[in-house]
Design an enzyme around this catalytic site. Structure first.
Site, PDB file in Angstrom:
ATOM      1  CG  ASP A 296      14.116  -7.878 -19.590  1.00 15.82           C
ATOM      2  OD1 ASP A 296      13.987  -8.452 -18.480  1.00 15.82           O
ATOM      3  OD2 ASP A 296      13.767  -8.394 -20.663  1.00 15.82           O
TER       4      ASP A 296
ATOM      5  CG  HIS B  29      12.600   2.992   8.138  1.00 14.18           C
ATOM      6  ND1 HIS B  29      13.411   3.967   7.612  1.00 14.18           N
ATOM      7  CD2 HIS B  29      11.603   3.668   8.771  1.00 14.18           C
ATOM      8  CE1 HIS B  29      12.937   5.166   7.916  1.00 14.18           C
ATOM      9  NE2 HIS B  29      11.842   5.004   8.632  1.00 14.18           N
TER      10      HIS B  29
ATOM     11  CG  HIS C 260      10.774   7.913  15.565  1.00 18.02           C
ATOM     12  ND1 HIS C 260       9.577   8.558  15.753  1.00 18.02           N
ATOM     13  CD2 HIS C 260      10.576   6.634  15.998  1.00 18.02           C
ATOM     14  CE1 HIS C 260       8.703   7.704  16.260  1.00 18.02           C
ATOM     15  NE2 HIS C 260       9.280   6.538  16.436  1.00 18.02           N
TER      16      HIS C 260
ATOM     17  CG  HIS D 181       6.206  12.602   8.747  1.00 16.57           C
ATOM     18  ND1 HIS D 181       5.292  12.352   7.758  1.00 16.57           N
ATOM     19  CD2 HIS D 181       6.296  11.445   9.460  1.00 16.57           C
ATOM     20  CE1 HIS D 181       4.879  11.098   7.850  1.00 16.57           C
ATOM     21  NE2 HIS D 181       5.457  10.524   8.885  1.00 16.57           N
TER      22      HIS D 181
ATOM     23  CG  HIS E 285       8.553  11.005   5.499  1.00 16.81           C
ATOM     24  ND1 HIS E 285       9.719  10.331   5.739  1.00 16.81           N
ATOM     25  CD2 HIS E 285       7.623  10.396   6.277  1.00 16.81           C
ATOM     26  CE1 HIS E 285       9.510   9.367   6.616  1.00 16.81           C
ATOM     27  NE2 HIS E 285       8.241   9.375   6.958  1.00 16.81           N
TER      28      HIS E 285
ATOM     29  NE  ARG F 128       5.997   3.969  13.870  1.00 16.76           N
ATOM     30  CZ  ARG F 128       6.932   3.072  13.641  1.00 16.76           C
ATOM     31  NH1 ARG F 128       7.899   2.905  14.526  1.00 16.76           N
ATOM     32  NH2 ARG F 128       6.909   2.316  12.567  1.00 16.76           N
TER      33      ARG F 128
END
Ligand code: GLY
Ligand code: MN
Ligand code: MN
Length: 483
Positions: free
Chosen positions: A35, A239, A346, A350, A357, A444
Site C-alpha cells: 500500500d 543508466h 548515445h 536532447h 528529455h 562523460r
C-alpha cells in the site's frame, strides 16, 4: 506561477482553435509495494498547462466554451482520506487556486465531456495512455451516438495534442528560462560539493548524499531524474543508478545528476578522479571528451542544429579513438562504418525543460531543425571503454543512416532490420585489440545550454571541467561530515 500556466493554456487555445477540444490527463499514482506508492511526479505536459500536482485529474481545453476555455476534473474532497494522503484542492480549489474556468469532480467526466465534445470537429488527445484511452474512446462513442440521434458535429478527427504542446514547451519564456537557470545553478552547487567530498573507499551513495545535500537545502524538493553516481567501470553503464559500490583507489567517478526547481530539471555530468589526480590513461580519454564537448558547446548557437553538434562531437571523439589506439582507423572509416559506436553509443544532446528529455520535435520534414533563441539543450559527448572491450570486432560495412531510414520506410521496420542483419553477417569482420590501460574507463561531460539571440548561455559552466580546474576542485575539502 499561475501566469506561466495561463500563458501556456492561451498558446494551446490559439493552436487548436474553436473547432477543437483538447483532453490532457494527469499522471497516475504507481504502487511501489503493497500500500506504499512511488513518489508522485505529475505528467509534464499536464503540469505545464495547469500547475496542478494532484494525480488522476483531467484538464480539458475547449476554446470559446460558454463557461471559459479551461476545465479541470479533479478528485473530490474527502476529509477521511485527506487525513491519510493530504489535502485535495477539490473543485473550489481548482478554480480559486489554479484558475480553472469550470471545475468538476472526476465522476462527472463522462457526462460533461460528452456534452463538451458536441460542436467540435477535432479531438486533441495523445493515444497510448493505457489508463485513459478506453475512457476517452467511450466518451467519443457516446457523443457519436448523440449525433446519430440529434445531428450536429462531434469529433471525427483525433490529433496528437503532444505535437503542439511539445512545440510550445520547446521555447522557454523568460520566466521558464529563469526557473531552468535556477535548477542549473543549484545542480552545479551539488556537483561541486561532490567533487570536494569524494575520497576513495567511500560508497557511491555517500557521495550521492553530498551531491544532493545542497539541492535540498537550496530549495529543490526532488531530483530531475535518479542520480547516477558511477565509480570505475560502472561509468560504462549509461543508466547506472544503483549507486551501491565502494569507490576504488584509482577510480574515476562519473556523476550524471541534477535537481528540479519548479518542475524544471537541469542535467549535468562531470567525471573526476576519486583521489583528485587523473592517471595518465584517464587523462588521455578525458582530454578527448573535453575537446569534443567544448566544440559542441561552441556550436550551440541560433541557426546551428543538433545534427551539426552531434556530427562535430562524434568526429572529434573518433579522431581521439584512433589516436589512442582504441580503433585502427583511419578516422573517415571509423565515421563511415560507425565503428566509434563501440565506445560512443548515445546521441550528443536532447531538449531540456520540465522533462529532462523534454518534449518537442528534433527534425522537421526529416531534417534536423535549426536551433532558435529560447530552446534549451544538453551537450554531452562521452567515451566508454567497457571492461569487456579488450578486443572489439568491427564490421567492414558502410553505415548510412539516411539509406537505413529509406529502407525502413520502403520495407517496414522488421524486414529492414532483418536485411541489415543479413548484410552485417556476411560482411568482412576485423578484430582489434584495445590497449589494456583504457579498459574500464568511462567519461562523460554534460552542460545545459540556453540558446540566446546572440549566442548561448551555458547555465552549468560553474562546475569545473578543464582538467586542472577539476583537480583543483577535488583538492578542496568539503565541510560535510564523514562517518
Ligand atoms: N541524465 C540523462 C541524460 O543525460 O540524458
Ligand atoms: Mn545527464
Ligand atoms: Mn542529458
Amino acid at each position: 506561477m499561475t501566469n506561466r500556466h495561463a500563458e501556456a493554456r492561451q498558446k494551446l487555445v490559439e493552436a487548436i482553435g474553436q473547432d477543437g477540444i483538447a483532453v490532457i490527463p494527469a499522471a497516475h499514482e504507481v504502487v511501489r509495494n503493497y500500500d506504499v506508492m512511488h513518489q508522485f511526479r505529475q505528467d509534464s505536459a499536464f503540469f505545464y498547462l495547469t500547475g496542478f500536482e494532484e494525480p488522476e485529474s483531467v484538464a480539458v481545453i475547449a476554446p470559446g466554451h460558454d463557461d471559459g476555455d479551461f476545465h479541470l476534473f479533479v478528485r473530490p474532497k474527502d476529509p477521511d482520506l485527506e487525513v491519510w494522503t493530504g489535502i485535495r484542492a477539490g473543485t473550489q480549489g481548482a478554480k480559486e487556486a489554479y484558475g480553472a474556468d469550470a471545475a468538476y469532480e472526476l465522476s462527472q467526466l463522462d457526462d460533461v465531456l460528452e456534452r463538451m465534445m458536441i460542436g467540435r470537429e477535432v479531438l486533441w488527445y495523445t493515444t497510448g495512455n493505457d489508463k485513459f484511452d478506453d475512457r476517452v474512446t467511450g466518451i467519443v462513442n457516446k457523443a457519436r451516438a448523440h449525433r446519430e440521434r440529434m445531428g450536429g458535429v462531434v469529433p471525427s478527427i483525433v490529433r496528437d495534442v503532444s505535437v503542439p504542446i511539445g512545440e510550445m514547451m520547446l521555447f522557454k519564456s523568460e520566466d521558464e528560462a529563469d526557473a531552468l537557470r535556477r535548477a542549473c545553478h543549484l545542480s552545479a552547487d551539488g556537483h561541486i560539493e561532490a567533487m570536494k567530498f569524494t575520497e576513495p573507499g567511500m560508497y557511491e551513495y555517500q557521495v550521492q548524499a553530498a551531491l544532493e545535500y545542497p539541492w535540498r537545502l537550496g530549495g529543490s524538493a526532488r531530483n530531475g531524474y535518479p542520480s547516477i553516481v558511477a565509480s570505475g567501470a560502472n561509468a560504462c553503464v549509461l543508466h547506472y543508478d544503483t549507486n551501491r559500490d565502494q569507490i576504488g583507489d584509482d577510480d574515476l567517478v562519473l556523476i550524471d545528476a541534477a535537481a528540479e526547481v519548479e518542475g524544471y530539471s537541469s542535467d549535468i555530468t562531470r567525471t573526476y578522479p576519486a583521489t583528485g589526480s587523473f592517471t595518465g590513461p584517464q587523462r588521455a580519454i578525458y582530454e578527448v571528451v573535453l575537446a569534443s564537448q567544448k566544440a559542441g558547446v561552441e556550436l550551440s548557437v541560433s541557426g546551428s542544429t543538433m545534427k551539426a553538434i552531434h556530427d562535430e562531437c562524434t568526429r572529434i571523439l573518433a579522431e581521439g579513438m584512433v589516436d589512442l589506439g582504441l580503433l585502427p582507423g583511419p578516422t573517415d572509416q571509423v565515421l563511415a562504418m560507425h565503428h566509434y559506436s563501440q565506445f560512443y553509443m548515445h546521441s550528443t544532446g536532447h531538449w531540456l525543460g520540465l522533462d529532462v528529455h523534454d518534449r518537442g520535435a528534433y527534425r522537421i520534414d526529416g531534417v534536423s531543425r535549426p536551433l532558435e533563441p529560447g530552446m534549451a539543450l544538453t551537450v554531452e559527448p562521452g567515451l566508454y571503454v567497457g571492461p569487456d572491450k579488450a578486443q572489439v570486432e568491427l564490421t567492414m560495412l558502410e553505415f548510412d543512416p539516411e539509406e537505413r531510414n529509406e529502407r525502413i520506410i520502403r520495407m517496414g521496420r522488421a524486414a529492414a532490420q532483418a536485411s541489415i542483419a543479413e548484410e552485417k553477417a556476411s560482411a568482412e569482420k576485423v578484430t582489434h585489440d584495445v590497449p589494456a590501460e583504457f579498459l574500464g574507463i568511462g567519461v562523460r561531460i554534460e552542460d545545459d545550454i540556453l540558446i540566446t539571440p546572440d549566442g548561448h548561455e551555458n547555465m552549468t559552466e560553474s562546475v569545473p571541467k578543464e582538467l586542472a580546474d577539476v583537480e583543483a576542485m577535488c583538492a578542496e575539502s568539503s565541510e560535510l561530515p564523514v562517518f
